[in-house]
Design an enzyme around this catalytic site. Structure first.
Site, PDB file in Angstrom:
ATOM      1  N   LYS A 122       0.817  -1.221   0.000  1.00  0.00           N
ATOM      2  CA  LYS A 122       0.000   0.000   0.000  1.00  0.00           C
ATOM      3  C   LYS A 122       0.846   1.265   0.000  1.00  0.00           C
ATOM      4  CE  LYS A 122      -4.537  -1.222   1.665  1.00  0.00           C
ATOM      5  NZ  LYS A 122      -5.603  -0.885   2.611  1.00  0.00           N
ATOM      6  N   LYS A 205      -4.912  -9.721  -6.925  1.00  0.00           N
ATOM      7  CA  LYS A 205      -6.144  -9.980  -6.178  1.00  0.00           C
ATOM      8  C   LYS A 205      -7.235  -8.987  -6.598  1.00  0.00           C
ATOM      9  CE  LYS A 205      -6.040  -7.771  -2.012  1.00  0.00           C
ATOM     10  NZ  LYS A 205      -6.034  -7.453  -0.623  1.00  0.00           N
ATOM     11  N   LYS A 208     -10.765  -3.341  -4.110  1.00  0.00           N
ATOM     12  CA  LYS A 208     -11.517  -2.082  -4.250  1.00  0.00           C
ATOM     13  C   LYS A 208     -10.643  -1.005  -4.850  1.00  0.00           C
ATOM     14  CE  LYS A 208     -13.907  -2.975   0.115  1.00  0.00           C
ATOM     15  NZ  LYS A 208     -13.331  -3.106   1.444  1.00  0.00           N
TER      16      LYS A 208
HETATM   17  P1  TYM Z   1     -10.947  -5.573   3.465  1.00  0.00           P
HETATM   18  O1  TYM Z   1     -11.907  -4.474   3.694  1.00  0.00           O
HETATM   19  O2  TYM Z   1      -9.882  -5.382   2.452  1.00  0.00           O
HETATM   20  O3  TYM Z   1     -11.731  -6.886   3.052  1.00  0.00           O
HETATM   21  C1  TYM Z   1     -12.796  -7.392   3.830  1.00  0.00           C
HETATM   22  C2  TYM Z   1     -12.788  -8.910   3.783  1.00  0.00           C
HETATM   23  O4  TYM Z   1     -12.833  -9.359   2.419  1.00  0.00           O
HETATM   24  C3  TYM Z   1     -11.749 -10.242   2.156  1.00  0.00           C
HETATM   25  N1  TYM Z   1     -11.271 -10.013   0.769  1.00  0.00           N
HETATM   26  C4  TYM Z   1     -11.122 -10.999  -0.114  1.00  0.00           C
HETATM   27  N2  TYM Z   1     -11.345 -12.326  -0.053  1.00  0.00           N
HETATM   28  C5  TYM Z   1     -11.095 -13.059  -1.158  1.00  0.00           C
HETATM   29  N3  TYM Z   1     -10.638 -12.524  -2.326  1.00  0.00           N
HETATM   30  C6  TYM Z   1     -10.395 -11.200  -2.431  1.00  0.00           C
HETATM   31  N4  TYM Z   1      -9.972 -10.683  -3.587  1.00  0.00           N
HETATM   32  C7  TYM Z   1     -10.634 -10.368  -1.303  1.00  0.00           C
HETATM   33  N5  TYM Z   1     -10.518  -9.031  -1.065  1.00  0.00           N
HETATM   34  C8  TYM Z   1     -10.911  -8.847   0.212  1.00  0.00           C
HETATM   35  C9  TYM Z   1     -10.674  -9.847   3.157  1.00  0.00           C
HETATM   36  O5  TYM Z   1      -9.765 -10.901   3.374  1.00  0.00           O
HETATM   37  C10 TYM Z   1     -11.498  -9.506   4.373  1.00  0.00           C
HETATM   38  O6  TYM Z   1     -11.816 -10.678   5.094  1.00  0.00           O
HETATM   39  N6  TYM Z   1      -7.800  -5.367   7.343  1.00  0.00           N
HETATM   40  C11 TYM Z   1      -9.113  -5.828   6.911  1.00  0.00           C
HETATM   41  C12 TYM Z   1     -10.260  -5.290   7.724  1.00  0.00           C
HETATM   42  C13 TYM Z   1     -10.161  -5.510   9.188  1.00  0.00           C
HETATM   43  C14 TYM Z   1     -10.358  -6.753   9.877  1.00  0.00           C
HETATM   44  C15 TYM Z   1     -10.226  -6.438  11.255  1.00  0.00           C
HETATM   45  C16 TYM Z   1     -10.614  -8.046   9.461  1.00  0.00           C
HETATM   46  C17 TYM Z   1      -9.919  -4.561  10.134  1.00  0.00           C
HETATM   47  N7  TYM Z   1      -9.971  -5.102  11.371  1.00  0.00           N
HETATM   48  C18 TYM Z   1     -10.332  -7.424  12.218  1.00  0.00           C
HETATM   49  C19 TYM Z   1     -10.730  -9.034  10.440  1.00  0.00           C
HETATM   50  C20 TYM Z   1     -10.590  -8.725  11.809  1.00  0.00           C
HETATM   51  C21 TYM Z   1      -9.313  -5.393   5.471  1.00  0.00           C
HETATM   52  O7  TYM Z   1      -8.721  -4.472   4.983  1.00  0.00           O
HETATM   53  O8  TYM Z   1     -10.309  -6.073   4.839  1.00  0.00           O
END
Ligand code: TYM
Length: 344
Positions: A122, A205, A208
């Site tokens: 990032k 991957k 967003k």
């Molecule tokens: P974020 O917002 O990027 O994504 C949310 C969830 O979606 C999953 N995900 C995917 N799974 C499969 N293929 C993909 N291309 C893909 N893109 C996203 C992510 O693995 C996630 O489960 N850091 C985290 C948010 C967070 C969090 C937490 C998660 C903050 N605090 C505590 C678990 C526990 C994030 O940026 O997810």
């Protein structure tokens, strides 16, 4: 939902998971996370958090952040999360997340944070210009989980390293203070949808932040948009193989087949038995119909929910009250453990 710091005995444990309100929810979020949360909510006490504090580690337009926060809530409810049975809430509404994150800033070592691949991705080449928040992002994520003493964390594959760090932080806190305050949370990463790749490039991957909207299927896409994106999805010139081994070196084909398997709740082997030998044109038709049949109803319900933002805000306020009731006593326990004087 009970208050206090241990999950109720009848359930298998306590789940916390989170999602960032940055841009549209996409198929990766749905297949990698939200759909699994829907299935797990019967078995676990669940807290689902929309992580707006994490979102601002990179610039967010304030109006868009508000809209997107409500839209993520609408998406989760439309996909089947029951806000009455679980806590669905916004991170900034529960101050204990940020308060515990500060304590964790003092537990986590710089060396640990330096190894985080997501920060490197990032921050890119211009590391000096990345926010300090982006650097300590994983400490806040550990706080999200541990402030509820969550036992299980269902996520997509990309969050694995962050969860390992959360376990390291929990362990170091317990060791440093000679306590057993935090359980070590178990990652739950399973199914064919844990790593959905870009529709344009099978080595990246689905995300967003990809500048091309053609790289992803959004949960807000209508049938025409889905058909257009699947039609344009990158493929190769060969027919579909009859075995998983035949997908070696064919990242785009593997991705589309994985998506089809996840959407139809089957294994890759089962899907290959159906489509072996077909050309992409025929397969893409099936994939489009399936994606429309899964995402269409969610999309319609999201639109309906978004037409009443006050109702969404009410749901989120209730969720925050439930979450605060669990988080506050855990924060007090941590403050006492580290030696902070009790408040007045
Ligand atoms: P974020 O917002 O990027 O994504 C949310 C969830 O979606 C999953 N995900 C995917 N799974 C499969 N293929 C993909 N291309 C893909 N893109 C996203 C992510 O693995 C996630 O489960 N850091 C985290 C948010 C967070 C969090 C937490 C998660 C903050 N605090 C505590 C678990 C526990 C994030 O940026 O997810």
């Amino acid at each position: 939902m009970t208050s206090g710091s241990t999950p109720p005995a009848a359930l298998s444990g306590r789940i916390l998971s989170g999602i960032q309100p940055t841009g549209s929810l996409h198929l990766g979020n749905y297949l990698g996370a939200i759909r699994n949360w829907v299935a797990l909510q019967k078995e676990f006490e669940c807290l689902f958090c929309i992580v707006d504090l994490h979102a601002i580690t990179v610039w967010q337009d304030p109006k868009e952040l508000m809209r997107s926060t409500r839209e993520v809530a609408a998406g989760m409810i439309a996909a089947g999360i029951d806000p009455a049975a679980n806590a669905l809430f916004v991170q900034s509404h529960v101050p204990a997340h940020a308060q515990l994150a500060w304590v964790f800033n003092c537990i986590a070592r710089l060396g640990w944070l330096n190894r985080m691949t997501q920060f490197k991705d990032k921050a890119g080449k211009n590391r000096e210009n990345a926010s300090a928040g982006l650097y300590v992002y994983p400490n806040l994520m550990a706080a999200d989980i541990l402030v509820y003493k969550a036992t299980h964390v269902p996520v997509g594959e990309d969050q694995k390293q962050h969860l390992e760090l959360a376990r390291d932080i929990a362990q170091k806190f317990n060791n440093d203070y000679g306590v057993e305050v935090f359980p070590l949370p178990e990652p739950v990463i399973k199914g064919p949808g844990t790593r959905v790749m870009s529709l344009r490039d099978g080595s990246k991957k689905m995300s967003k932040s990809d500048p091309s909207d053609f790289s992803r299927l959004n949960m807000t896409d209508d049938a025409d948009a889905i058909a257009g994106k699947v039609r344009k999805a990158t493929t190769d010139p060969h027919p579909l193989p009859d075995s998983v081994a035949g997908l070696e070196g064919r990242a785009e084909a593997a991705n589309l087949l994985n998506i089809y398997a996840a959407l139809t709740d089957r294994t890759l082997e089962q899907v290959l038995a159906e489509v072996a030998g077909q050309q992409f044109s025929a397969f893409k038709g099936k994939l489009t119909d399936t994606a429309v049949s899964v995402l269409g109803p969610i999309n319609a319900e999201m639109k309906r929910l978004m037409s009443d933002p006050a109702e969404i805000d009410k749901v989120l306020a209730k969720g925050a009250a439930k979450a605060n009731a669990i988080a506050e006593p855990v924060l007090s326990e941590v403050y006492k453990t580290v030696g902070f004087l009790p408040r007045g």
